[in-house]
Design a protein around this motif. Structure first.
Motif, short mmCIF file in Angstrom:
data_model
loop_
_atom_site.label_atom_id
_atom_site.label_comp_id
_atom_site.label_asym_id
_atom_site.label_seq_id
_atom_site.Cartn_x
_atom_site.Cartn_y
_atom_site.Cartn_z
N ASP A 346 0.84 -1.19 0.00
CA ASP A 346 0.00 0.00 0.00
C ASP A 346 0.88 1.25 0.00
OD1 ASP A 346 -2.28 1.56 0.28
OD2 ASP A 346 -2.18 1.47 2.48
N VAL A 347 1.70 1.40 -1.05
CA VAL A 347 2.62 2.54 -1.07
C VAL A 347 2.02 3.72 -1.83
CG1 VAL A 347 4.74 1.22 -0.75
CG2 VAL A 347 3.81 1.52 -3.05
N MET A 348 2.68 4.87 -1.68
CA MET A 348 2.14 6.11 -2.25
C MET A 348 2.26 6.14 -3.76
SD MET A 348 3.65 8.96 0.37
CE MET A 348 2.83 9.28 1.94
N ASN A 349 1.38 6.90 -4.40
CA ASN A 349 1.58 7.18 -5.82
C ASN A 349 2.49 8.39 -5.95
OD1 ASN A 349 0.09 9.57 -5.66
ND2 ASN A 349 -1.84 8.52 -6.15
N ALA A 350 2.82 8.74 -7.19
CA ALA A 350 3.85 9.75 -7.42
C ALA A 350 3.50 11.09 -6.79
CB ALA A 350 4.07 9.91 -8.92
N TRP A 974 11.27 -0.98 5.69
CA TRP A 974 11.61 -0.13 4.55
C TRP A 974 10.45 0.76 4.15
CZ3 TRP A 974 15.37 -2.65 0.57
CH2 TRP A 974 16.45 -3.19 1.27
N THR A 975 9.25 0.20 4.12
CA THR A 975 8.13 1.02 3.65
C THR A 975 7.67 2.02 4.70
OG1 THR A 975 6.61 -0.70 4.36
CG2 THR A 975 7.24 -0.69 2.03
N GLU A 976 8.19 1.91 5.90
CA GLU A 976 7.94 2.96 6.90
C GLU A 976 9.26 3.61 7.31
OE1 GLU A 976 5.28 1.83 10.05
OE2 GLU A 976 3.57 1.90 8.70
N ASN A 977 10.23 3.54 6.41
CA ASN A 977 11.46 4.31 6.60
C ASN A 977 11.13 5.74 6.18
OD1 ASN A 977 13.85 5.72 5.98
ND2 ASN A 977 14.96 3.79 5.73
N ILE A 978 11.11 6.64 7.14
CA ILE A 978 10.62 8.00 6.85
C ILE A 978 11.76 8.99 6.63
CG2 ILE A 978 8.34 7.78 7.90
CD1 ILE A 978 9.53 8.78 10.50
N LYS A 986 1.00 4.68 2.42
CA LYS A 986 0.14 5.87 2.34
C LYS A 986 -0.09 6.51 3.71
CE LYS A 986 -2.50 4.45 -1.80
NZ LYS A 986 -1.94 5.35 -2.82
N CYS A 987 -0.08 5.68 4.76
CA CYS A 987 -0.37 6.22 6.10
C CYS A 987 0.70 7.20 6.58
CB CYS A 987 -0.52 5.07 7.11
SG CYS A 987 0.94 4.05 7.23
N GLY A 999 -0.88 14.80 13.24
CA GLY A 999 -1.25 13.58 12.52
C GLY A 999 -2.11 12.66 13.34
N LYS A 1000 -2.11 11.40 12.94
CA LYS A 1000 -3.02 10.44 13.56
C LYS A 1000 -2.38 9.68 14.72
CE LYS A 1000 -6.08 9.47 9.66
NZ LYS A 1000 -6.36 8.54 8.57
N GLY A 1001 -1.14 10.00 15.01
CA GLY A 1001 -0.52 9.35 16.16
C GLY A 1001 0.09 8.00 15.88
#
Lengths: 1104, 512
Positions: A346-350, A974-978, A986-987, A999-1001
């Motif tokens: 569920d990763v971000m689009n461009a 990796w997908t939550e490597n900010i 997306k989150c 944000g949502k915490g």
């Protein structure tokens, strides 16, 4: 009232009889140790008397001695049946024997028999069957066939029906009519109980099995169009967990029996193909050449495989020739595969990613004094399009096809089976495939009544391509969806970019090109041959010698041109490289077996096996690594300037003695003793030999008279077993410390250096598993409902593994035997025939509850794993289940200054950063707060198979699942490597940015120096991994054909494989596990594997 | 009958199988040739100490910092935290700190095996003495390295053959120093070669000069220093055949390996396939998108530790005296431009009085080990110095100052200054010697130990920390301004937590 009538009737009849023949005819008999039956036959021969009786009630095989002179038949019968409950009536020359409790009407009807029938009974192969019960239906009148299969019986009228029954064969009823001679062919009875099943070193009637085993005939699995047999077995057996964790085309699934685990020794069961233990898996066999598969689970069933049996044993039997009509089958199917969208990352689009990057730079400027401007490509997110879905770029709709030709034939002298199979499976990841051609020919020659020879040959050729880093790890798929989605894998002009270097991100190759242009084909050739001779020395005593050989070759050419040479962090172009790898092995096995099988006194069945076996395996491998290519024109290693070769050679050998005794009394009491003694080159000279004994017993309660009154219970057996088996999967020379190369340089010149590469241990010995098992088999309503239950308990002791020791010793581990695991569990199987009429419906259901615990780990009980903060997810510690997830407990984000000030903190914490739980309550968050955060072991696993048929239509549905296990999704690291280096979930858009915008915490702020803790293994990545998967749904239609000389039958079918998945697990595949089921590290960890695809197939089976 | 045939063929050696392609511990360690190979292998650990030392000994000091790359916030923090003085148990269990602990001990284990087995071997007594001397020197060197990094450590002194006895307690600092001195004393008394000709054909191997240099460092570093022994050792080295090369920069040129200034040097070579190459030229180069223009061959050094480390600060550049020839030999400016975080090389410019034109960007870079063009990506041919004769002269100067004989130090320190093109000193103090060492031995992984030994570490590093925080605002926000707190406990590193978890007899260094 009823009994009254009986006495009256019998009384009347007897009074008639006494007046005639029986009073006047006298006999002289002298028979020592003869059966009752032969005494009666002798009387029949010497007179005009004939007997009718029910052999089930009158024990005709009882041994008696008769020595009389000039006695009447009544005198003889009185002495013959003295002190028994057998009575008789005589009507003229006809004598009926009956038990005391027989209904009078039956006796009367028996007395009315007048017609004499003769005949013979044979089996499907034309062999005479001795001991068949021949009974006039509805009466107690009956006989049994003699050694030549012949019988004589008198029946009451032409309206009588004769019923022929024999254990293992289908009961047949034939109306007498005008016939006086009736020959009968009894077919094999395939109901589970009477079936003969393949067990270690032999076969056994299923009803006599005392160990814990499951079996399946592949004709029950015919229509599943998969290239690897293991895929067909999912959900079919209790206590057997089969996971499609890699998804590779024709990849081996991982199989784990009864939760077995070793650490170093591997958990893979031993695969035995037609009696030949094999090191390679099942992938070289075509599912169509397999006749049946038995899975042996407890130590009693497996102990004859001794030191290799601890993980359970899978016995594969290939199709053999059969005497009778020639049978030719042709199968063809074609399938289409695709990956379902469920579980895609569920990763971000461009556009979303550009927005995130922009905010990342802005926050760095605002809160960290960064002077780096927002790169122009991220400055205006609203102008950015949706971009590339990197996951989808790598996938395609794939096609597969499979063709199989099978032939079975046989005469009295020769039996042969031939199978030719071609399978071509593409994978849904581009440029990945597996093609396999496999042939097999099994032949048996009967040289004389006493000598049989056999020769089985098989060969396979596999060509496959799976790029490195696809199978179970995350290099390619896992890296691709971390790419900036703004990037295009293909330029607008149709060319392809070779690398990407986005601002603040790592260099990357174009993963599409990597998959498309790297060449990595692997070719595998394998041949096996088994020759045997079987000599019948005397009746029941056989000697068998067999020689088995298995040779194989693997070669792999690798070519990585410069434009796809690289990896994540290392963008092409890089120097091109290539390699050529070859591996050869040969294994031989010679076995000598003596078997003796005999029934004594009609009630003692004895089956003895003595054997000796020797096996040796050699392999040799070499690799040539090539680099410094002049250009990208030629990829073969020879074109390179620098070529570096290396090689390896190793061998192991094993010598074994084995023995087994099976004893069965009256089909009721069963005892089995087995023993194997193994010697293996792998172990230290001080501990090379080991003994593996087992004992098991069974009690077929339903054979007892006191059970007869429970008519609904058709079968009831209690079983118990104990045994000891071993594990020798530790590599070939673990007890020897080898010396490895560690060169150095002396003023510019290379000088040879050598060092110890480990600590040797000459006391190293077998890992042993002692297990006991109790079980119950229950058949109800003529076995329409069949239920099996097992409880097992296993102790694996002397674990072979590398104990972690302090680095201060100079080494990280030492190979040792100190360690103990316990395993226990309950297994249930329920098979029901729900509807048996025109519409047939049957259900097989199994469910297993497996538990385990570590009891001892090395001298210091040092836990295994879980020491590092990243990519070290599992810890096995004393008192805990195996492979538990170990890490921090995620507890959201410090949302306010007040929260931050008042709560325990990590050294890197600030307001807006991640909050882990202060597990030990010392006010500080550090590595002492790591704890157990999930359990990858399921509470239970289950499988359900439903089969339906109606007229010419049939259908089957296979469901499998697991409940209560956790999955750790390693992709989160990796997908939550900010840090802005990867595309993110997306989150992440709703992360903490400031006190005003918190944000949502869930996701912390991006401030540098604070983000690492969020990437340490933590409970946020752990999910409930329970699932239910529809593994297979098949619909078939058999075309009704008029009798013709060409085609026997044609069947069409469509199937769906991996159709539906119900799970709360958000990742791609709930069956995923980086290590499959072997090993303890990465157990239950998702590292993005090859996606498991959904396959729709249409196929055709034709029999000639 | 057939069975009988098979049975007889399976007796005896059927189950006796040994590796066919490698030597085993039982058959090795017999001949002089084998001991030579075993000793050779024991030098390989020095290479890890070089790469770990760049982060732990140089980048932690006031000589160099690193260029933050925002893409690199991952596990590489283990390499950054020592430079910010926020290294903790997490960073100690990863990267350089853990590697150093592991490598020191794995090489000590190799030496223990040699020392335990030499006496029972087939070697001549002369060979036994010679290989034991070399092994004792190296064991002392590795233990000294451990003690400098971690304080008192477990002393493993014999070959480990079972899991029994590997769970050791820490020995005290004093016990460790006693052991180190025992080893180095024994090495010296067994005898080590004194090279007579340069380049030394045995370059890279232990020599008497290296052993005396080691003993001098040990005596000057231990809790109660023994300056007089150190002085005589160092003076003995000046009587050997060593000397300064005329040109400072040429000391580091791969063409001049093992020349007369070299006392002990970590050896590398690059021939394409033997994997004996060094990497530091690339590690010290800035992370750069067009490396081919700068290094002669492409590749990416953005990831991990492959580029952008041990970056000299402007303050370091400015600290060179006017006319110091060592500045242009040691540091250069890489000028280019940036796109976001990505840097593009354009040209090399002198570091002296450099100002960056507008629109351009720049990085300072260590020049000592930069000798392009390179043939292979991420590989280089340079050796790395451990003991140089210039260092001997300065250590002797320091020793004499410590003994209160500052004026006796002048001839030695002035030899070094003369080569650097600097004026002769007429007086000398600890601070002056230390400052000379800072520039002479810059980027040779000596600075952090030198600061600790001379006791200047707290003041120098506190001042330097304030400069860094001012220079790089992001440092200030990192860890809530917890950076550069130069506490006493930070003089040694944390022990890797894996060791503590596995061996419950170990205790962590206080403060971590």
């Amino acid at each position: 009232m009823r009994y009254m009538l009986l006495f009256l009737l019998i009384g009347t009849l007897q009074s008639f009889a006494e007046l005639s023949y029986s009073q006047t005819t006298k006999f002289s008999l002298n028979m020592e140790n003869a059966t009752v039956q032969s005494v009666l036959s002798t009387i029949e021969q010497k007179s005009d008397f004939y007997f009718t009786y029910n052999v089930k009630e009158i024990n005709a095989t009882r041994m008696v001695s008769v020595n009389v002179k000039n006695k009447t038949v009544t005198e003889i019968l009185n002495s013959l049946f003295a002190n028994s409950d057998i009575h008789y009536v005589i009507s003229d020359k006809h004598i009926v024997l009956y038990r005391e409790d027989t209904k009078a009407i039956e006796v009367v009807s028996a007395l009315q028999q007048v017609k004499k029938i003769v005949g013979a009974v044979t089996d499907a192969q034309g062999e005479p069957v001795a001991g068949v019960n021949v009974v006039e239906k509805g009466t107690t009148n009956g006989t049994i066939t003699d050694a030549a299969g012949k019988y004589t019986i008198n029946v009451s009228s032409n309206n009588s029906t004769l019923e022929y029954s024999f254990i293992g064969l289908t009961t047949q009823a034939i109306k007498v009519g005008n016939q006086t001679s009736i020959n009968v062919i009894l077919k094999d009875n395939t109901t589970a109980l009477n079936e003969v099943v393949v067990v270690a070193y032999g076969t056994q009637k299923a009803r006599s099995v005392t160990g814990a085993m499951s079996k399946i005939n592949t004709d029950e699995l015919n229509d599943m169009p998969v290239s690897n047999i293991t895929q067909k077995l999912q959900g079919k057996f209790s206590g057997v967990q089969i996971l499609n964790n890699s998804g590779e085309p024709n990849g081996n699934l991982s199989i784990r029996i009864r939760g077995q685990a070793s650490i170093n020794g591997g958990n893979t069961p031993l695969v035995v193909i037609d009696g030949f233990p094999t090191s390679s898996g099942l992938e070289s066999l075509s599912p169509d050449e397999i006749e049946s598969i038995s899975i042996l689970k407890d130590a009693a069933s497996t102990t004859l495989y001794g030191s290799r049996a601890a993980n359970g044993v899978i016995l594969v039997t290939t199709k053999q020739g059969k005497k009778g009509k020639t049978n030719i089958t042709l199968t063809a199917n074609y399938g289409i595969e695709s990956v379902s969208s469920r579980g895609m990352p569920d990763v971000m689009n461009a556009q979303e990613f550009a927005q995130f990057k922009k905010e990342y730079y802005e926050d760095a400027q605002k809160y960290e004094g960064s002077k780096t401007a927002v790169p122009s490509i991220y400055a205006n997110p609203s102008s950015v399009q949706e971009g590339t879905d990197w996951y989808k770029v790598l996938l395609r709709t794939a096609h597969s096809q499979n063709y199989n030709l099978g032939l079975q034939t046989g005469t009295d002298v020769v039996k042969a089976a031939v199978n030719v199979n071609y399978n071509d499976t593409e994978d849904t990841v581009i440029n990945s495939y597996s093609k396999r051609l496999s042939v097999r020919s099994n032949n048996e020659f009967k040289a004389s009544d006493r000598i049989t020879f056999g020769l089985n040959l098989s060969g396979s050729y596999i060509k496959e391509q799976v790029q490195d880093g696809l199978g179970i790890d995350r290099q390619i798929i896992g890296s691709a969806f971390l790419m900036d989605p703004q990037l295009k894998y293909k330029n607008d002009d149709g060319t392809y970019p070779i690398s990407f270097n986005q601002p603040g991100m790592f260099g990357n190759p174009n993963w599409y090109l990597v998959l498309r242009d790297r060449e990595n084909p692997k070719k595998r050739i394998r041949g096996t041959a088994t020759g045997y001779a079987e000599i019948k020395i005397i009746d029941g005593l056989k000697y068998r010698i067999s020689g088995n050989g298995d040779v194989g070759n693997v070669s792999q050419e690798r070519w990585v041109p410069s434009w796809v040479s690289g990896a994540m962090f290392s963008a092409p172009p890089n120097p091109a490289y290539g390699s050529y790898y070859t591996y050869n092995y040969y294994t031989w096995l010679v076995e000598n077996m003596l078997t003796y099988k005999k029934t004594f006194l009609g009630v003692h069945d004895v089956d003895v096996l003595l054997g000796y076996s020797a096996q040796r395996s050699n392999d040799i491998s070499s690799t040539i690594n090539a680099s410094d290519y002049a250009d990208d024109a030629v990829g073969f290693f020879n074109a390179a300037t620098t070529k570096v070769g290396s090689g390896d050679k190793s061998a192991w050998s094993m010598a074994s003695w084995l023995a087994r005794l099976n004893y069965e009394y009256k089909n009721k009491y069963i005892l089995s003793l087995s023993f194997r003694r193994d010697g293996c080159s792998r172990f230290g000279s001080n501990a090379r030999w080991a003994n593996f004994p087992s004992v098991s017993g069974g009690w077929v309660m339903s054979e007892e008279n006191f059970m007869k009154k429970y008519e609904d219970i058709s079968f009831l057996k209690l079983r118990a077993s104990w045994g000891k088996v071993g594990n020798n999967n530790i590599g070939n020379y673990p007890s020897i410390a080898s010396v490895s190369t560690a060169n150095y340089v002396n003023n510019g010149a290379i000088i040879a250096g050598r060092q110890l590469s480990g600590i040797g241990n000459s006391d190293l010995t077998w890992e042993t598993t002692k297990s006991w098992d109790i079980g119950l088999d229950l058949g109800l309503f003529n076995d329409r409902v069949y239920f099996m239950y097992d409880y097992y308990h296993k102790k694996t002791n002397g674990l072979l593994y590398q104990i972690d020791i302090p680095y201060s010793s100079g080494f990280s581990s030492i190979q040792s035997n100190i360690g103990e695991f316990h395993f226990w569990g309950h297994e249930f199987t329920l098979q029901t025939k729900n509807m048996t009429g025109k519409f047939k419906w049957s259900t097989d259901f199994n469910i297993s509850f497996d538990r385990n615990k570590a009891v001892k780990l090395g001298t210091n009980d040092t836990p295994i794993g879980g020491y590092n903060n990243q990519v070290d997810y599992n810890r096995t510690a004393v008192g805990q289940p195996l492979g538990m997830f170990y890490g921090y407990v995620y507890d959201g984000v410090y949302m306010t200054q007040q929260e931050y000030d008042s709560q325990p903190k990590h050294a890197s914490s600030t307001v807006g950063t991640v909050r882990m739980k202060d597990v030990n309550n010392d006010g500080v968050i550090d590595s002492k707060d790591k704890t157990y955060i999930g359990n990858p072991n399921p509470d239970f696993i289950y499988g359900i198979t439903n089969n339906f048929s109606w007229n010419n239509f049939d259908a089957s549905l296979v469901i499998a699942g697991s409940v209560g296990n956790d999955i750790l999704d390693g992709t989160y690291e990796w997908t939550e490597n900010i840090d802005g280096v990867f595309n993110v979930r997306k989150c992440v858009a709703d992360r903490w940015r400031s006190l005003e915008n918190p944000g949502k915490g869930e996701i912390p702020r991006t401030m540098s120096g604070t983000t690492e803790l969020f990437r340490f293994t933590n409970s946020r990545w752990v999910f409930d991994g329970s699932y239910l998967m529809v593994k297979n749904l098949t619909l078939g239609y058999t075309i009704p054909l008029k009798h013709n000389s060409y085609v026997k039958s044609i069947r069409l079918y469509v199937t769906g494989q991996n159709l539906l998945t119900w799970t709360k697990y958000p990742g791609m595949n709930p069956e995923v596990s980086r290590s499959g089921t072997s090993g303890l590290s990465y157990y239950g960890v998702d590292h993005t594997s090859y996606p498991v695809s959904r396959v729709y197939t249409a196929g055709l089976n034709v029999s000639f | 009958m057939l069975g009988g045939l098979v049975l007889s063929s399976c007796s005896g050696s059927f189950l006796e199988l040994y590796p066919q392609t490698s030597v085993t511990s039982g058959s090795f360690y017999k001949t002089a040739d084998q001991f030579e190979q075993a000793v050779n292998a024991s030098y390989t650990g020095l290479r890890s100490i070089v790469s770990d030392g760049m982060f732990m000994d140089e980048q932690r000091s006031d000589n160099a910092f690193y260029t933050i790359y925002y893409g690199d916030r991952g596990p590489y923090s283990a390499y950054e935290k020592p430079a910010l003085f926020i290294d903790d148990e997490v960073s100690a269990n990863a990267g350089c700190i853990r590697d150093r602990w592991t490598v020191d001990y794995s090489n000590i284990a190799k030496l223990n095996t040699i020392l335990d087995r030499a006496d029972a071997s087939e070697m001549s007594d002369a060979d036994k003495a010679s290989y034991k001397a070399e092994a004792l020197f190296l064991r002392a060197f590795y233990y000294f390295d451990l003690v400098k990094c971690f304080g008192g450590v477990p002393l493993t002194l014999h070959e480990v053959t079972s899991a029994e006895g590997v769970f050791l307690e820490r020995s005290s600092l004093e016990q460790c120093y006693t052991q180190i001195l025992d080893d180095v004393n024994n090495a010296i008394s067994l005898g080590l070669p004194i090279p007579a000709k340069f380049p030394d054909e045995n370059g890279g191997h232990a020599t008497m000069g290296a052993a005396k240099m080691l003993r001098a460092y040990v005596n000057m570093t231990k809790p109660s220093p023994d300056y007089s022994t150190a002085e005589s050792d160092l003076k003995a080295i000046t009587q050997m055949n060593y000397g300064l090369l005329s040109d400072y920069a040429s000391c580091f040129d791969p063409k001049n390996k093992n020349m007369k200034e070299t006392i002990f040097e970590v050896q590398y070579t690059e021939d394409g396939s033997s994997n004996q190459y060094s990497t530091f030229a690339w590690r010290l180069a800035p992370k750069c998108s067009n490396l081919v223009d700068m290094m002669g061959i492409g590749g990416s050094n953005y990831a991990s530790t492959s580029g952008g480390w041990v970056v000299p600060t402007k303050r370091m550049v400015d600290s060179y005296e006017e006319g110091d020839l060592r500045l242009p030999a040691s540091i250069i400016v890489v000028e280019g431009h940036s796109e976001g975080d990505n840097f593009y090389y354009e040209k090399l410019v002198d570091a002296k009085n450099y100002t960056c034109p507008t629109g351009k960007d720049y990085r300072y870079m260590v020049k000592k080990y930069y000798h392009p063009p390179y043939t292979y990506s991420l590989r280089s041919n340079e050796n790395f110095p451990i003991y140089r004769y210039a260092g001997t002269l300065l250590l002797l100067s320091e020793c004499l100052v410590q003994e209160g004989k500052a004026s006796e130090a002048l001839p030695y320190i002035n030899q070094v200054r003369a080569r650097a093109g600097l004026k002769q000193l007429s007086s000398c103090s600890l601070a002056v010697v230390s400052n000379e060492m800072k520039h002479e031995l810059a980027f040779e992984n000596q600075r952090w130990s030198d600061l600790k030994r001379t006791g200047l570490v707290k003041s120098v590093m506190t001042e330097y920390g304030n400069y860094i925080k001012e220079q790089y605002p992001w440092v200030k926000s990192t860890n809530n301004d917890g950076c550069f707190k130069i506490d006493d406990f930070r003089m040694i590193y944390a022990i890797p937590t894996r060791e503590l978890e596995i061996n419950n007899k170990l205790t962590q260094n206080p403060g971590y």
